[in-house]
Design an enzyme around this catalytic site. Structure first.
Site, PDB file in Angstrom:
ATOM      1  N   ASN A 111     -12.007  -2.916  -0.451  1.00 20.77           N
ATOM      2  CA  ASN A 111     -11.014  -3.582   0.372  1.00 20.77           C
ATOM      3  C   ASN A 111     -11.306  -3.893   1.453  1.00 20.77           C
ATOM      4  OD1 ASN A 111      -8.227  -3.467   1.436  1.00 20.77           O
ATOM      5  ND2 ASN A 111      -9.109  -1.470   2.117  1.00 20.77           N
ATOM      6  N   GLU A 112     -12.856  -2.667   2.253  1.00 20.72           N
ATOM      7  CA  GLU A 112     -12.943  -3.424   3.550  1.00 20.72           C
ATOM      8  C   GLU A 112     -13.878  -3.102   3.479  1.00 20.72           C
ATOM      9  OE1 GLU A 112      -9.516  -3.739   6.422  1.00 20.72           O
ATOM     10  OE2 GLU A 112     -10.277  -1.644   6.992  1.00 20.72           O
ATOM     11  N   GLU A 143       0.280  -1.017   0.228  1.00 24.71           N
ATOM     12  CA  GLU A 143       0.226   0.165  -0.261  1.00 24.71           C
ATOM     13  C   GLU A 143       0.785   0.937  -0.279  1.00 24.71           C
ATOM     14  OE1 GLU A 143      -4.230   1.639   1.802  1.00 24.71           O
ATOM     15  OE2 GLU A 143      -3.312   0.493   2.600  1.00 24.71           O
ATOM     16  N   CYS A 201      -6.706   1.482   2.240  1.00 26.96           N
ATOM     17  CA  CYS A 201      -7.699   2.063   1.314  1.00 26.96           C
ATOM     18  C   CYS A 201      -7.407   2.998   0.636  1.00 26.96           C
ATOM     19  CB  CYS A 201      -7.339   3.275   4.039  1.00 26.96           C
ATOM     20  SG  CYS A 201      -8.217   2.301   4.374  1.00 26.96           S
TER      21      CYS A 201
END
Length: 661
Positions: free
Chosen positions: A379-380, A49, A248
Site C-alpha cells: 500500500n504505502e 477502503e 492500510c
C-alpha cells in the site's frame, strides 16, 4: 506572537490580491490541432477502503450486525430485553454463544433456551440502527436447528425507535438438523433507526446462525447484494478504475490481520469474520463494533468494477504490516505464500474455467474473466525493506504474467526522505506505475498544480492513488468537505490532466463514510441508513471524470501553462468520440475574472455548453439537509468565431464544451 504577525501579513496580502489584483483580463490559447498525448481511460477513478463503515453497514446492504455471532464478543449487537438474570434462573430464557469445534471460519452459533411460552425475544440493533422505507420489501434468511421440534414459530419484526412494530413475518422451524429458512416482509413506515426483533413461541432449545436481512431492492436486483443508492453515485461518475480493498486495511496492524483475499471469496457463510483495523486505530474514535464479515469480498469487488465500467485494481500485502503500527516483516525467504496469493489472484480474475481459481470464479457465477490489467504490491510501505520485497514480487509476477501492470508505492507522503528513496530506487528498477499519496492543506494543492510538469516523460508513470485537501491540517477529526478544499483539489487536478503523459490514474480518498460511524474525514460520499449524497469534492471528481476526453491539448497564457497565475488554473482536452473540445478552468480568487480562450486551428460549431460549479463561501458544504447545495449547473454557450469569452465566478470550477465540425 511572531508567527501570528506573519500569518496576518500573508492573509492581508491574499485579501489585497483577491480584491484588487484581478481587474485585468486573462487571454489563453488552446492548440486544437496538436495532440500532446492520449489520455488513459483510467485517468480518473475510485479508491475504496473499508473505513468509516464503508463495507459492512454501508455499500454491502446487509442490515444485521454480527449475523453469525463471530465478533470478539459473540453477542455484540444483540439485546435480550426480557431476560431477567439471577443467581438461580433465567426466567424467560437466554441466548448464549456456542463454539463449534473444527470449524475455522464460522466458529460460533447462538443457542436459545426458552423457559416458558411468553415470548422470549432477541433484538439486533443493526449498524447504528436499520434504515427501512415504507412499502419496501426485505428478505430475511437464517439457519436453525430446532431441537425436538420445541419451538413452534419464530416471529420476525421491525420495530421503530419507540418499539412499535412496523413490519412482520414468521418462520416455522421444521427440522432438528441445521436448515436454511427464508421469509419476506414489508415495512409499514420509514424509519432510520429501526431494529430487528425476533420472538419465539414454544418452550425448549433452538440453535440459530447466519441471521441475515437485505432489502429486496439492491443494485441490479442481486440477491443479498449492494446498496443501490451508493452504487448509483459511483456509477454516475463513469470511473476509469476501482482500487480495492483499500490502503492500510491491506497491510493490517500485524501480518496475521492483513487482508487475505482468499478468505473473502467462496460461500459467504464460509468467509471468516475478523476485526476491522479501524476498530482501534484512533483513540478519539474507537469503534468496538467495527468488524469485517467479508460479504463484500474480492469477487464482489471485481463484479462491482465491471458493473460501473471500471478497470479493477486490487492491492495486496507485500509481507509488511503497517509501519505506523507493528511494522512486522515476513522474511524475504518466507514470501512464497504472499507471492502465490498474487499469482492466484490473477488466475482467479483472468484464468480459464479449467484452472483451479478460474473454476472458483465460474462456480461463483462469473465464467467470463474479469480482464484484470493491474495489481498493486503493498500500500504505502517505505524504506529498503519494501524495495527488497517489491523486487521479488515483480520478478515472479512478470515471469508468469508479463502483461500485468504492477503498481508500486512511494510511501505515505509526497516528499521527504522516504519518498525520495522510493522514487530513486523504483526508477532504477524501471517500475511501471508508482503510487503517490498526499493529504495536505488546500493551499498545498493550489501551490502544487505544477508538481508533475518536470517529471521525466520517459520515467515511471504515476498513480495519484490517495489525495484529499484537509481543512484543518492538524486535527483530522474536524476536517470538513468544504468548498475551499474541493476547488483547491480541482486546481490540482488540472495539473494532473495537463501531465497525462506522466499521470495515468488518480483517485480521491477515502471514498465514503457513515454519518454515525466514521473514523476519518473528509470523505467523498456521506451516507446514513436511508440516504447518501456526494460532497462538493464528489462533484469536482465527477466533472473531471465525465469530461476527461481522449487527447490532451495545450492551453497556455503567454506560452506558459496556467498553474495559479492570477489564481487561475486550466487544462484542455479533445474527445474524438463526442467530437468536442473541453476546457477546464478553476478560479480560486475571491472575485470574478474575465477570461478569453482562443481555440486555434479547428473549425468549431457555434453552440456548446458550459458547466459551472461554484459557491460564494469557502466554508460551504453539502449536507443531508442540503445535499446539492454545491452541485453543477449547465447552460448553453454560444461561441463567436474562435474565441470564447468567459466570466468565471469567484471560487469556481468551469467546464466549457464546444463541438467540432
Amino acid at each position: 506572537m511572531k508567527n501570528n504577525i506573519i500569518t496576518k501579513i500573508i492573509i492581508g496580502g491574499l485579501l489585497f490580491n483577491g480584491l484588487y489584483g484581478f481587474a485585468q483580463k486573462t487571454n489563453l490559447e488552446v492548440d486544437v490541432t496538436k495532440t500532446i498525448t492520449k489520455i488513459q481511460p483510467t485517468m480518473f477513478g475510485l479508491f475504496f477502503e473499508d473505513i468509516n463503515f464503508a463495507a459492512d453497514g454501508g455499500l454491502y446492504a446487509e442490515m444485521v450486525k454480527n449475523r453469525s455471532f463471530e465478533f470478539d464478543k459473540p453477542l455484540m449487537g444483540w439485546e435480550q430485553p426480557n431476560t431477567k438474570r439471577s443467581s438461580l434462573n433465567m426466567q424467560s430464557g437466554t441466548a448464549v454463544p456456542i463454539k463449534v469445534s473444527g470449524n475455522k471460519t464460522n466458529t460460533n452459533f447462538c443457542r436459545v433456551l426458552i423457559n416458558d411460552d411468553k415470548g422470549y425475544t432477541i433484538i439486533n440493533e443493526g449498524f447504528r440502527g436499520m434504515g427501512v422505507k415504507k412499502d419496501a420489501k426485505y428478505n430475511l434468511s437464517l439457519k436453525a436447528a430446532n431441537h425436538d421440534g420445541a419451538i413452534k414459530k419464530i416471529i420476525i419484526q421491525f420495530i421503530d425507535k419507540d418499539k412499535k412494530v412496523i413490519g412482520e413475518t414468521s418462520i416455522v422451524p421444521a427440522s432438528n438438523e441445521w436448515k436454511y429458512y427464508t421469509a419476506q416482509f414489508t415495512a409499514t413506515q420509514t424509519e432510520a433507526k429501526a431494529k430487528l426483533k425476533i420472538t419465539f413461541e414454544g418452550t425448549g432449545t433452538i440453535d440459530l446462525d447466519m441471521i441475515s436481512l437485505f432489502p429486496e431492492d439492491t443494485w441490479m436486483n442481486r440477491k443479498n447484494g449492494l446498496r443501490k443508492d451508493i452504487v448509483q453515485l459511483l456509477y454516475d461518475m463513469k470511473p476509469g478504475f476501482l482500487r480495492f480493498p483499500g490502503g492500510c486495511i491491506v497491510e493490517g496492524r500485524t501480518l496475521a490481520d492483513r487482508y487475505q483475499w482468499k478468505k473473502s471469496v467462496g460461500n459467504v457463510e464460509d468467509r471468516r469474520t475478523m476485526m476491522n483495523r479501524w476498530n482501534v486505530e484512533f483513540s478519539n474514535k474507537q469503534t468496538p463494533d467495527y468488524f469485517q464479515s467479508f460479504g463484500l469480498g474480492f469477487y464482489e469487488y471485481f463484479q462491482l468494477s465491471e458493473d460501473i465500467g471500471a478497470s479493477p485494481l486490487p492491492i495486496l500485502s507485500c509481507g509488511m504490516a503497517c509501519q505506523y503500527n507493528t511494522g512486522e516483516l515476513a522474511p524475504v525467504e518466507e514470501l512464497d505464500p504472499y507471492i502465490q496469493d498474487a499469482l492466484d489472484l490473477i488466475e482467479f480474475a483472468n484464468g480459464a474455467e479449467t484452472t483451479a481459481w478460474g473454476k472458483l470464479r465460474t462456480d461463483m457465477g462469473h465464467p467470463k474473466p474479469f480482464n484484470l490489467k493491474f495489481i498493486g504490491v503493498g500500500n504505502e510501505q517505505w524504506g529498503p525493506d519494501y524495495i527488497e520485497r517489491y523486487k521479488v514480487f515483480e520478478k515472479a509476477i512478470k515471469a508468469k504474467y508479463p502483461n500485468i501492470t504492477i503498481v508500486s508505492g512511494s510511501g505515505p507522503s509526497p516528499d521527504g526522505e522516504h519518498f525520495d528513496f522510493a522514487m530513486q530506487e523504483l526508477k532504477k528498477l524501471d517500475a511501471e506505475l508508482i503510487d503517490e499519496h498526499y493529504y495536505k492543506s488546500p493551499q498545498w494543492f493550489r501551490e502544487n498544480a505544477a508538481r508533475y510538469d518536470k517529471y521525466d516523460r520517459k520515467g515511471p508513470k504515476i498513480f495519484a492513488g490517495e489525495y484529499a485537501a484537509q481543512s484543518p491540517a492538524a486535527d483530522k477529526s474536524s476536517n470538513r468537505n468544504n468548498w475551499e478544499c474541493a476547488f483547491s483539489e480541482a486546481a490540482f487536478m488540472t495539473g494532473l490532466e495537463r501531465n497525462a503523459e506522466v499521470v495515468n490514474l488518480c483517485s480521491y480518498a477515502p471514498l465514503m463514510a457513515h454519518e454515525d460511524a466514521w473514523q476519518w474525514t473528509p470523505d467523498m460520499i456521506w451516507f446514513n441508513n436511508l440516504e447518501a449524497f456526494g460532497s462538493a469534492n464528489y462533484y469536482v471528481q465527477k466533472l473531471f471524470s465525465l469530461n476527461k476526453g481522449t487527447d490532451l491539448l495545450s492551453i497556455t497564457k503567454d506560452g506558459q501553462p496556467l498553474t495559479g497565475q492570477n489564481s487561475l488554473y486550466a487544462s484542455a482536452v479533445k474527445d474524438v468520440n463526442s467530437k468536442e473540445i473541453i476546457v477546464k478552468l478553476v478560479n480560486t480568487a475571491a472575485t470574478a475574472q474575465e477570461v478569453t480562450v482562443d481555440l486555434k486551428g479547428s473549425k468549431l460549431l457555434s453552440k456548446g455548453s458550459i458547466i459551472t460549479l461554484t459557491s460564494p463561501n469557502l466554508q460551504d458544504e453539502n449536507t443531508f439537509a442540503s445535499p446539492k447545495k454545491i452541485s453543477p449547473t449547465e447552460s448553453e454557450y454560444n461561441l463567436k468565431g474562435e474565441k470564447a469569452q468567459l466570466n468565471l465566478p469567484a471560487y469556481s470550477v468551469i467546464v466549457l464544451k464546444i463541438k467540432m465540425k
